[in-house]
Design an enzyme around this catalytic site. Structure first.
Site, PDB file in Angstrom:
ATOM      1  N   ARG A 171     -22.596  -2.559 127.968  1.00  0.00           N
ATOM      2  CA  ARG A 171     -21.754  -1.482 127.634  1.00  0.00           C
ATOM      3  C   ARG A 171     -22.052  -0.926 126.314  1.00  0.00           C
ATOM      4  O   ARG A 171     -21.842   0.272 125.995  1.00  0.00           O
ATOM      5  CB  ARG A 171     -20.123  -1.964 127.092  1.00  0.00           C
ATOM      6  CG  ARG A 171     -19.241  -2.481 128.486  1.00  0.00           C
ATOM      7  CD  ARG A 171     -18.086  -3.302 127.954  1.00  0.00           C
ATOM      8  NE  ARG A 171     -17.324  -2.699 126.883  1.00  0.00           N
ATOM      9  CZ  ARG A 171     -16.306  -1.841 127.498  1.00  0.00           C
ATOM     10  NH1 ARG A 171     -16.097  -1.781 128.770  1.00  0.00           N
ATOM     11  NH2 ARG A 171     -15.549  -1.228 126.432  1.00  0.00           N
ATOM     12  N   ARG A 175     -30.565   2.680 121.397  1.00  0.00           N
ATOM     13  CA  ARG A 175     -31.175   3.828 121.266  1.00  0.00           C
ATOM     14  C   ARG A 175     -32.605   3.955 120.140  1.00  0.00           C
ATOM     15  O   ARG A 175     -32.198   3.603 119.063  1.00  0.00           O
ATOM     16  CB  ARG A 175     -30.368   4.851 120.615  1.00  0.00           C
ATOM     17  CG  ARG A 175     -29.182   5.287 121.533  1.00  0.00           C
ATOM     18  CD  ARG A 175     -28.546   6.538 121.132  1.00  0.00           C
ATOM     19  NE  ARG A 175     -27.393   6.605 121.575  1.00  0.00           N
ATOM     20  CZ  ARG A 175     -26.237   6.618 121.281  1.00  0.00           C
ATOM     21  NH1 ARG A 175     -26.273   6.127 120.082  1.00  0.00           N
ATOM     22  NH2 ARG A 175     -25.103   6.725 122.239  1.00  0.00           N
ATOM     23  N   ARG A 248      -8.420 -13.178 127.746  1.00  0.00           N
ATOM     24  CA  ARG A 248      -8.678 -13.436 126.126  1.00  0.00           C
ATOM     25  C   ARG A 248      -7.510 -12.531 125.470  1.00  0.00           C
ATOM     26  O   ARG A 248      -7.191 -11.742 125.853  1.00  0.00           O
ATOM     27  CB  ARG A 248     -10.088 -12.789 125.707  1.00  0.00           C
ATOM     28  CG  ARG A 248     -10.341 -13.235 124.463  1.00  0.00           C
ATOM     29  CD  ARG A 248     -10.694 -14.612 124.430  1.00  0.00           C
ATOM     30  NE  ARG A 248     -11.336 -14.945 122.815  1.00  0.00           N
ATOM     31  CZ  ARG A 248     -10.982 -15.947 122.209  1.00  0.00           C
ATOM     32  NH1 ARG A 248     -10.230 -17.048 122.922  1.00  0.00           N
ATOM     33  NH2 ARG A 248     -11.450 -16.299 121.096  1.00  0.00           N
ATOM     34  N   ASP A 349     -12.259   0.751 130.966  1.00  0.00           N
ATOM     35  CA  ASP A 349     -11.996   1.991 129.819  1.00  0.00           C
ATOM     36  C   ASP A 349     -10.850   3.002 130.360  1.00  0.00           C
ATOM     37  O   ASP A 349     -10.576   2.865 131.640  1.00  0.00           O
ATOM     38  CB  ASP A 349     -13.181   2.570 129.673  1.00  0.00           C
ATOM     39  CG  ASP A 349     -14.238   1.898 128.627  1.00  0.00           C
ATOM     40  OD1 ASP A 349     -13.735   0.826 128.147  1.00  0.00           O
ATOM     41  OD2 ASP A 349     -15.313   2.183 128.701  1.00  0.00           O
TER      42      ASP A 349
END
Ligand code: UDP
Length: 366
Positions: A171, A175, A248, A349
């Site tokens: 996820r 860079r 969780r 998401d």
């Protein structure tokens, strides 16, 4: 006895988008939620002019233009860009892993130097990564893994990195540029006026009942509508017939400070295992707030037991197999639509939930 076209269980993003699209087409809907407020985990409480994200940071980001346009019907988005910091024993690093992180960690300046350093460290992984630890090391090497990933991940998930699936760490971008934008997506921001406002708009034409637990009396609520949209935990719907799925848990501790600026950034991750919380959120920075006070939330990952609020699905092999059984059972259930993070047992998401809801709506209404 049938009073509505749709009975919707749960007023989070999935249920609320469905409610909006159904009522807009003239269908009657009742939405119920076991919590005392709407919005599920995107719910924000406005305190002293600051939208406090009551269930952790919700930063909207998407690559999907359709979803972005859809959301923009209900709110304008500000130009917040998520640039969290990682705090490892008071050493601060930029996230996601980028040239700023590599420079602070090793003093390297060029992408070539950084790549060389990482290549040297990830040489210990020979094959395709089989778990989160191998995946992380092969992406950023051992130093970053040890300081910025291992402790954070193990406390967040309550398991060893070697026992976690590799996809979780995928996820995060890596860079080789000096770019601290946490997300890769083209569109990003926080809705001006807050998430709760969006949900209010989505539910405008829908009958709403809070503090009601559908699973306390399923047959009663089922009889009230032609169709059901269920966004709660799928295992609970089927009375844990094959055993409970695992999650969780999280605990949030929010405090007000009579100062203007507590930490100088909206999100600070604490990556050392010995700090019991994973992050501190300073809410006002999501909206560039200038109030004389501030609200700060510490987010503690906690072990989860049946009956606790379910946050992150544990998408390991064992739980995925169990979910599959529930999924198959759900396909035999007539006139019930299952959707959202809990009903689909997916680490969605926000934009993915909306996309999913829009697809379901298309199938339902054409
Ligand atoms: N992660 C990490 N260190 C960080 C932030 C994230 O190791 O400082 C890892 C961790 O394994 C986490 C995953 O990246 O579970 C995904 O992070 P993300 O921020 O996407 O998680 P979320 O915001 O959904 O909790």
């Amino acid at each position: 006895m049938i009073k509505y076209d749709y009975m919707i269980i749960g007023s989070g993003l999935f249920g609320s988008v469905f409610a909006y699209e159904a009522t807009r087409r003239g269908y009657s809907c009742m939405i119920i939620d076991k919590r005392k407020h709407i919005g599920g985990n995107v719910y924000c409480d406005n305190k002293d002019g600051i939208n406090v994200h009551m269930y952790g940071a919700h930063i909207f980001h998407t690559e999907n233009e359709k979803v972005w346009k859809y959301m923009n019907q209900f709110a304008k988005f500000n130009n917040y860009i998520n640039t969290p910091m990682a705090n490892y024993k008071k050493e601060l690093y930029n996230l996601p892993f980028n040239m700023n992180t590599f420079n602070k960690m090793w003093g390297v300046i060029t992408p070539k130097e950084a790549a060389k350093k990482i290549k040297g460290q990830c040489a210990i992984i020979h094959n395709t990564p089989q778990n989160l630890e191998e995946q992380a090391i092969s992406l950023v090497g051992t130093d970053i893994y040890e300081k910025l990933i291992k402790g954070y991940t193990e406390k967040q998930w309550g398991r060893k990195c070697r026992e976690l699936p590799a996809f979780i760490i995928q996820r995060l971008p890596v860079r080789y540029t000096y770019d601290n934008n946490y997300y890769r997506d083209r569109y990003q921001g926080i809705p001006i006026g807050g998430y709760t406002n969006i949900i209010n708009k989505l539910l405008r034409k829908c009958e709403l009942n809070l503090n009601i637990n559908f699973n306390d009396d399923q047959s009663y609520y089922k009889k009230m509508a032609k169709k059901l949209v269920y966004t709660g935990p799928i295992d609970e719907y089927f009375s844990y017939e094959f055993g409970p799925l695992e999650y969780r848990g999280l605990t949030f501790k929010t405090k007000k400070f009579n100062i203007e600026n507590y930490q100088g950034v909206a999100v600070m991750n604490f990556t050392d295992y010995d700090v019991p919380y994973t992050r501190i959120i300073e809410h006002k920075h999501f909206e560039f707030g200038t109030q004389p006070v501030t609200y700060v939330t510490k987010e503690y990952p906690v072990s989860w037991k049946l009956g606790d609020e379910a946050y992150y699905p544990i998408n390991d092999k064992k739980n995925q197999e169990l979910y599959k059984k529930y999924y198959e059972l759900s396909t035999t259930e007539k006139n019930v639509i299952f959707g959202g993070r809990l009903a689909e047992y997916k680490y969605y998401d926000m934009d993915e939930v909306i996309e999913r809801a829009l697809n379901v709506i298309k199938r339902e209404f054409g």
